[in-house]
Design a protein around this motif. Sequence first.
Motif, PDB file in Angstrom:
ATOM      1  N   MET A   1       0.851  -1.190   0.000  1.00 24.37           N
ATOM      2  CA  MET A   1       0.000   0.000   0.000  1.00 24.37           C
ATOM      3  C   MET A   1       0.895   1.251   0.000  1.00 24.37           C
ATOM      4  N   SER A   2       0.465   2.289  -0.708  1.00 22.69           N
ATOM      5  CA  SER A   2       1.271   3.519  -0.763  1.00 22.69           C
ATOM      6  C   SER A   2       1.274   4.194   0.601  1.00 22.69           C
ATOM      7  N   GLU A   3       2.293   5.028   0.812  1.00 23.78           N
ATOM      8  CA  GLU A   3       2.369   5.790   2.060  1.00 23.78           C
ATOM      9  C   GLU A   3       1.097   6.607   2.248  1.00 23.78           C
ATOM     10  N   LEU A   4       0.638   7.253   1.160  1.00 27.89           N
ATOM     11  CA  LEU A   4      -0.554   8.091   1.237  1.00 27.89           C
ATOM     12  C   LEU A   4      -1.754   7.306   1.736  1.00 27.89           C
ATOM     13  N   LEU A   5      -2.006   6.170   1.085  1.00 35.04           N
ATOM     14  CA  LEU A   5      -3.190   5.402   1.425  1.00 35.04           C
ATOM     15  C   LEU A   5      -3.091   4.847   2.846  1.00 35.04           C
ATOM     16  N   GLU A   6      -1.914   4.399   3.196  1.00 30.90           N
ATOM     17  CA  GLU A   6      -1.709   3.855   4.540  1.00 30.90           C
ATOM     18  C   GLU A   6      -1.987   4.919   5.603  1.00 30.90           C
ATOM     19  N   LYS A   7      -1.442   6.094   5.393  1.00 30.03           N
ATOM     20  CA  LYS A   7      -1.632   7.164   6.380  1.00 30.03           C
ATOM     21  C   LYS A   7      -3.080   7.659   6.395  1.00 30.03           C
ATOM     22  N   ALA A   8      -3.685   7.728   5.210  1.00 27.56           N
ATOM     23  CA  ALA A   8      -5.084   8.160   5.146  1.00 27.56           C
ATOM     24  C   ALA A   8      -5.977   7.187   5.903  1.00 27.56           C
ATOM     25  N   LYS A   9      -5.718   5.896   5.733  1.00 25.87           N
ATOM     26  CA  LYS A   9      -6.523   4.885   6.439  1.00 25.87           C
ATOM     27  C   LYS A   9      -6.326   4.976   7.945  1.00 25.87           C
ATOM     28  N   LYS A  10      -5.073   5.154   8.362  1.00 28.33           N
ATOM     29  CA  LYS A  10      -4.804   5.283   9.795  1.00 28.33           C
ATOM     30  C   LYS A  10      -5.535   6.495  10.373  1.00 28.33           C
ATOM     31  N   ALA A  11      -5.502   7.591   9.642  1.00 20.91           N
ATOM     32  CA  ALA A  11      -6.154   8.817  10.118  1.00 20.91           C
ATOM     33  C   ALA A  11      -7.655   8.583  10.276  1.00 20.91           C
ATOM     34  N   LYS A  12      -8.248   8.023   9.225  1.00 20.07           N
ATOM     35  CA  LYS A  12      -9.692   7.767   9.241  1.00 20.07           C
ATOM     36  C   LYS A  12     -10.060   6.844  10.399  1.00 20.07           C
ATOM     37  N   ALA A  13      -9.207   5.842  10.636  1.00 19.90           N
ATOM     38  CA  ALA A  13      -9.515   4.826  11.655  1.00 19.90           C
ATOM     39  C   ALA A  13      -9.604   5.414  13.055  1.00 19.90           C
ATOM     40  N   ILE A  14      -8.916   6.511  13.317  1.00 20.27           N
ATOM     41  CA  ILE A  14      -8.936   7.042  14.685  1.00 20.27           C
ATOM     42  C   ILE A  14      -9.857   8.240  14.860  1.00 20.27           C
ATOM     43  N   THR A  15     -10.595   8.617  13.807  1.00 22.72           N
ATOM     44  CA  THR A  15     -11.422   9.831  13.933  1.00 22.72           C
ATOM     45  C   THR A  15     -12.443   9.742  15.060  1.00 22.72           C
ATOM     46  N   SER A  16     -13.098   8.586  15.212  1.00 22.94           N
ATOM     47  CA  SER A  16     -14.140   8.573  16.251  1.00 22.94           C
ATOM     48  C   SER A  16     -13.521   8.555  17.641  1.00 22.94           C
ATOM     49  N   GLU A  17     -12.323   7.965  17.761  1.00 21.05           N
ATOM     50  CA  GLU A  17     -11.609   8.009  19.047  1.00 21.05           C
ATOM     51  C   GLU A  17     -11.208   9.460  19.377  1.00 21.05           C
ATOM     52  N   LEU A  18     -10.707  10.180  18.376  1.00 19.79           N
ATOM     53  CA  LEU A  18     -10.299  11.575  18.599  1.00 19.79           C
ATOM     54  C   LEU A  18     -11.492  12.462  18.947  1.00 19.79           C
ATOM     55  N   ALA A  19     -12.633  12.134  18.334  1.00 18.79           N
ATOM     56  CA  ALA A  19     -13.818  12.985  18.512  1.00 18.79           C
ATOM     57  C   ALA A  19     -14.290  13.023  19.958  1.00 18.79           C
ATOM     58  N   VAL A  20     -13.975  11.987  20.726  1.00 20.20           N
ATOM     59  CA  VAL A  20     -14.471  11.952  22.114  1.00 20.20           C
ATOM     60  C   VAL A  20     -13.367  12.226  23.138  1.00 20.20           C
ATOM     61  N   LYS A  21     -12.184  12.620  22.694  1.00 17.68           N
ATOM     62  CA  LYS A  21     -11.149  13.018  23.654  1.00 17.68           C
ATOM     63  C   LYS A  21     -11.615  14.278  24.385  1.00 17.68           C
ATOM     64  N   THR A  22     -11.328  14.329  25.671  1.00 20.00           N
ATOM     65  CA  THR A  22     -11.764  15.503  26.431  1.00 20.00           C
ATOM     66  C   THR A  22     -10.836  16.679  26.134  1.00 20.00           C
ATOM     67  N   SER A  23     -11.320  17.881  26.449  1.00 16.10           N
ATOM     68  CA  SER A  23     -10.487  19.078  26.275  1.00 16.10           C
ATOM     69  C   SER A  23      -9.196  18.919  27.064  1.00 16.10           C
ATOM     70  N   GLU A  24      -9.290  18.350  28.262  1.00 18.09           N
ATOM     71  CA  GLU A  24      -8.100  18.221  29.090  1.00 18.09           C
ATOM     72  C   GLU A  24      -7.086  17.266  28.451  1.00 18.09           C
ATOM     73  N   GLN A  25      -7.569  16.185  27.875  1.00 16.66           N
ATOM     74  CA  GLN A  25      -6.642  15.267  27.191  1.00 16.66           C
ATOM     75  C   GLN A  25      -5.946  15.962  26.022  1.00 16.66           C
ATOM     76  N   LYS A  26      -6.718  16.751  25.271  1.00 21.99           N
ATOM     77  CA  LYS A  26      -6.136  17.440  24.120  1.00 21.99           C
ATOM     78  C   LYS A  26      -5.176  18.541  24.572  1.00 21.99           C
ATOM     79  N   ASN A  27      -5.567  19.268  25.623  1.00 20.17           N
ATOM     80  CA  ASN A  27      -4.693  20.333  26.126  1.00 20.17           C
ATOM     81  C   ASN A  27      -3.392  19.767  26.690  1.00 20.17           C
ATOM     82  N   ASP A  28      -3.499  18.627  27.357  1.00 21.56           N
ATOM     83  CA  ASP A  28      -2.301  17.979  27.882  1.00 21.56           C
ATOM     84  C   ASP A  28      -1.335  17.667  26.732  1.00 21.56           C
ATOM     85  N   ALA A  29      -1.873  17.168  25.644  1.00 21.15           N
ATOM     86  CA  ALA A  29      -1.025  16.863  24.483  1.00 21.15           C
ATOM     87  C   ALA A  29      -0.383  18.136  23.928  1.00 21.15           C
TER      88      ALA A  29
END
Lengths: 414, 414
Positions: A1-29
Amino acid sequence: MSELLEKAKKAKAITSELAVKTSEQKNDALRRISMQLLLEKDYIISENEKDIEVGKKNGFNESLIDRLRLTEDRIKDMAEALILLVELNDPVGEVLASWARPNGLKMKQIRVPLGVVGMVYEARPNVTVDASSLCLKTGNAVILRGSSSAIHSNIAIVNVIHHALEQSEIPADAVQLLEDTSRETAAQMFKLNEYFDVLIPRGGAGLIKTVVENSTIPVLETGVGNCHIYIDGSASKDMAINIAINAKTQRPSVCNAAETILLHEEWAKNHLEDLIKALLDKKVEIRGDEKVRGIHPEIKEAIEEDWGTEFLDLIVSMKIVENVDEAIAHINKYGSLHSEAIISETAENVERFFNYVDAAALYHNASTRFTDGFEFGFGAEIGISTQKLHARGPMGLPTLTSTKYIVTGTGQVR
Amino acid sequence: MSELLEKAKKAKAITSELAVKTSEQKNDALRRISMQLLLEKDYIISENEKDIEVGKKNGFNESLIDRLRLTEDRIKDMAEALILLVELNDPVGEVLASWARPNGLKMKQIRVPLGVVGMVYEARPNVTVDASSLCLKTGNAVILRGSSSAIHSNIAIVNVIHHALEQSEIPADAVQLLEDTSRETAAQMFKLNEYFDVLIPRGGAGLIKTVVENSTIPVLETGVGNCHIYIDGSASKDMAINIAINAKTQRPSVCNAAETILLHEEWAKNHLEDLIKALLDKKVEIRGDEKVRGIHPEIKEAIEEDWGTEFLDLIVSMKIVENVDEAIAHINKYGSLHSEAIISETAENVERFFNYVDAAALYHNASTRFTDGFEFGFGAEIGISTQKLHARGPMGLPTLTSTKYIVTGTGQVR
């Protein structure tokens, strides 16, 4: 798989996990990235040095080299910007509206992240930190497609971001850099509607045009600014000259700088001399229309092309108009829907200008240079939209969100 | 000059005039169109008859002919919808935010029309009235690109609209129809960024895909709905069956109808029998996964393609899942980001569903059929957005607007 497709799939796969991160978790990062940039500044600077060497070999001029260069001070600025971002309100989860329907359904509209953002930009490594942090704060995954001429700097910065994210509760794949900067891969990226929710091009007119013309993914068009200052008949001499000089010369290379000054003939009759003197004092090259050159034949002639050009330099085109309507017509013909100013003490002309000029930001008695997320008080900016959909003008954090309707029932059917 | 370019220029030329029309001027025009449709109903019906004859010759099936047909009742419905539109709030001019900056600049964000809307649709002449009136109410110029198979009806309707506008203070060019319905001209239209601010495709998946893939103009993507009903372990039997039947059968040809039913294994153990019976009673063809067919081997097998298909017909795919997470994963894999429902009495599963499913509208204990501008209480609808930028879900009048920042100063510079 190309780098582009691999990274795009990885990004898509974590969107729902990222969507529910709390403000504090994001601010900590964000805080950890801020610290990590400072801790690893020597690594970043030495990798940046490689890009600068290549740039010099390839004949980059001093201004391009300057854009590319990362210094300790610039890294400190990035780290500080991250801390300021922590302080800003997290738009995700905000309830925009809530209401009930006669059938008992309870409706709510809430803000959610966009999902996967594709950032396409030029040789400015600061955008790497900037875009990553804004996307992170808003719960988006970002795929960065920077310039090949900043590749060492970008890889180093994303490595540092990953070092920070690995200690946080945000997955490192939230920020990914495309190391393949070929045009072919970019062209593929622009058609990956399945994985990307939006593309944001940041850079010159050529880059933006390429993305707009080749993308099937929705684009947030940013940037090109052919801005005008219209000085009305009643404008105060000092205020008008002060604003025109500021809009043209304070930072000529940016999109909210003015490119054309339009003068009411009455004002020109009394003050043209002073305005021209002030511009020449600031080393501005003036290109005038027939009427300007009728008074000052030594001034260079403005050709048709000049009216539509974003000079991004100490050059200004100048035209004398009969009235506010002629100014409005000129702006609507040549402007880029960015920022337009009227300097006037005549309320009805200001109202006409506000009503009839089509642009993201309209100014009365102020410089166009204020079109900026920070000057608007948004505390952050992902770019300045010159399109009309989704966002217009300076784009703050809410621009990086979409919405979701949440409907709660008790068994309702139609 | 081609018809397309001529009409696009005319539309663009009147945008600033349309932007400042008062609500009363626009409402007066809407009332006149309403009356004119009734006055000229015989002309419209006789022109519509020509399209129907051609359609029959070309072998259109009964459902296509029905979509195409205009009757006195349908014209009356259109006339009534126009009067209801008059009652709705005009979003143009609305102040969305106002604030002052420490430097004294006063900022205001107001709603303005988008400018020129390109409407691309299929053989439904009612869209001609619908799109024209919504654009008119929001101060936009519209260029209609309908189907060649409705060309006589569309020309007649636009003639009638022009007869009404000629008596009003709205220029007739606010509504223009492209009589050239060739694909080549459509392809040209999709690239006219200079004249169009947005394209709105309305129709089947093929039409929408064509516009999204070929347009360089921003698109408001509408429509495709592969919607799911997830029946959780704790769902009430009667409510779940009632909602599933309603979502599948009340109007199977529309985008918010359900295409797949996902069943928690516990619920299936007790109630699968009753659900299947209820679906068969309504003449629904069921396509089941292995687990469903393990219990009911007589049910047709669902193949991979079925999970991603918008049947728009009395066909449903059915799958038994272990828990809410499996349901969420299935929906996020196959859904079209339209409308998704969970039937459950378990609060934490509902919360998980609301958090993790990515769609424009999420329902708890209600049918997906409510995703509709009228059901949401918006009073109008230009389509249902399945994209994330600008608008998501049912699109009411504010969707047809953009914004402008108005900044008032006293000589401020940077």
